[in-house]
Scaffold this motif. Sequence first.
Motif, mmCIF file in Angstrom:
data_model
loop_
_atom_site.group_PDB
_atom_site.id
_atom_site.type_symbol
_atom_site.label_atom_id
_atom_site.label_comp_id
_atom_site.label_asym_id
_atom_site.label_seq_id
_atom_site.Cartn_x
_atom_site.Cartn_y
_atom_site.Cartn_z
ATOM 1 N N ARG A 2 -3.907 6.254 1.242
ATOM 2 C CA ARG A 2 -2.802 5.818 1.474
ATOM 3 C C ARG A 2 -2.552 4.438 2.042
ATOM 4 O O ARG A 2 -1.794 3.673 1.635
ATOM 5 N N ALA B 38 5.286 4.854 1.026
ATOM 6 C CA ALA B 38 5.744 6.003 2.186
ATOM 7 C C ALA B 38 6.636 6.078 3.131
ATOM 8 O O ALA B 38 7.531 7.107 3.080
ATOM 9 N N ALA C 143 5.225 8.524 -3.221
ATOM 10 C CA ALA C 143 3.650 7.397 -3.142
ATOM 11 C C ALA C 143 3.491 8.918 -1.707
ATOM 12 O O ALA C 143 1.866 8.235 -1.405
ATOM 13 N N ARG D 255 0.397 -0.951 0.118
ATOM 14 C CA ARG D 255 0.101 0.226 0.019
ATOM 15 C C ARG D 255 1.233 0.808 -0.418
ATOM 16 O O ARG D 255 2.200 1.352 0.107
ATOM 17 N N HIS D 256 0.457 2.906 -0.919
ATOM 18 C CA HIS D 256 1.068 3.556 -0.981
ATOM 19 C C HIS D 256 1.785 4.029 1.094
ATOM 20 O O HIS D 256 2.792 4.603 0.405
ATOM 21 N N ALA D 257 1.279 3.501 2.294
ATOM 22 C CA ALA D 257 1.328 4.103 3.065
ATOM 23 C C ALA D 257 2.625 3.247 3.272
ATOM 24 O O ALA D 257 3.758 3.815 4.209
#
Lengths: 164, 270
Positions: free
Chosen positions: B107, B82, B98, B77-79
């Motif tokens: 995110r 990131a 991200a 996932r984006h989180a």
Amino acid sequence: MEVKLTVNGMTRSDEVEPRLLLVHYLREICGLRAANVGCDTTSCGACTVLLDGESVKSCTVLAVQANGRSVTTSEGLVADDGAMSAVQQAFRENHGLQCGFCTPGMVMAATSLLAENPHPTEQEVREGLEGNFCRCTGYHNIVRAVLGAAEKLSGDQTNTEVTA
Amino acid sequence: MIPASFDYEVADSAAHALSLLSEHGEDAKLLAGGHSLLPMMKVRLAQPAVLIDIARVGELSGIRTEGSEVIIGATTRHAEVAGSALLQAEVPLLAYAAAQVGDPQIRHRGTIGGSLAHADPAGDLPMALLALGGAVEVSGPSGVRTVAADDFFTGPFETVLSPDELLSAVRVPRGGDVPWGYQKFVRRANDWAIVGAAAYDGRVALGNMGGTPMRALAVEEALRGGTSAAEAAAYAADGTSPGYDIHADAEYRKHLARVLTRRALEGKTG
């Protein structure tokens, strides 16, 4: 299909259509009306709930995607004795709402934000609430409320509501 | 808004997902975070007969190094991208990109593979992968193939992926010391880029300047010839074909491409 979820600490099973959105599951099947359907396009954040502790927009999650997982709504932050969580209390004390429509989503987004970042700066609060729109307040008191909740929670390390 | 009816299948492995794809053919779509697909299904722009949920397939998630590359599972996932200390140190452009996607809630759900397969020309991850010179791993009935970012995007929301294939992982070069910059111009919170520009190691990628994310090849050539960043950025709109909407007309987008490219080449983020 049958889904089994933990909703606000209670395990339950329901037969749902795969296309049922989580927000409709919560409102219409569980009878929990805190999460609101606002924009219905993953923008406004009024439907924000916690999925396994993380903020998500429940208009863009299928109930079947939450199968076997834990969901928390703003109702679930209230203790058994009726006491509001620190975040909810801070919104009340700082008048972080006017019409109240966005408030349950704001509270859940703020709860998730403080779980990830217990000591946010004002800028981090504003960016952390980027996914939640309020059309009344201009955000000032909402930001004050979240900063106030952070202060309250960090000053009271023994508070078991921190993880609520 | 409620999606049209569909059948829901849960894949328990990548191989299982592929066999379900073969079984259901073009009527099926893969579902991970669902943050590109579900909005399209709600407005009935997409009406797959079957959704195959790959979000619970452990082997498709995670971040690891392999030689000179970092490999990111498609359902990461984006989180997680990131917040990855590994990516922040080894591929900071990707971690930064991200963190620019949508908002925290998005995110928490959206995935790197989903964003790339969705191929929005204004998306953060397609532009970032192109700037990095990364690649995607694609699994299909006949095995795994690696497709360079330069060859992956074929049109607006179109890629080289076949209906029976699964984007399984993303490969990006390790380069913690390589100069990079990232610029995303937006008018509203949690929006897509009106124009974006990303620079990495002499490569420049633009977002929303045409039907796909695209390299600013004239800029890159000028840089190779020793032209300064400020002068090279003047070529950023060459060969682009931006659209127009309520936010910006084509000429303004070309202006933005030049300004954002210069800033990205100067190592700025924003």
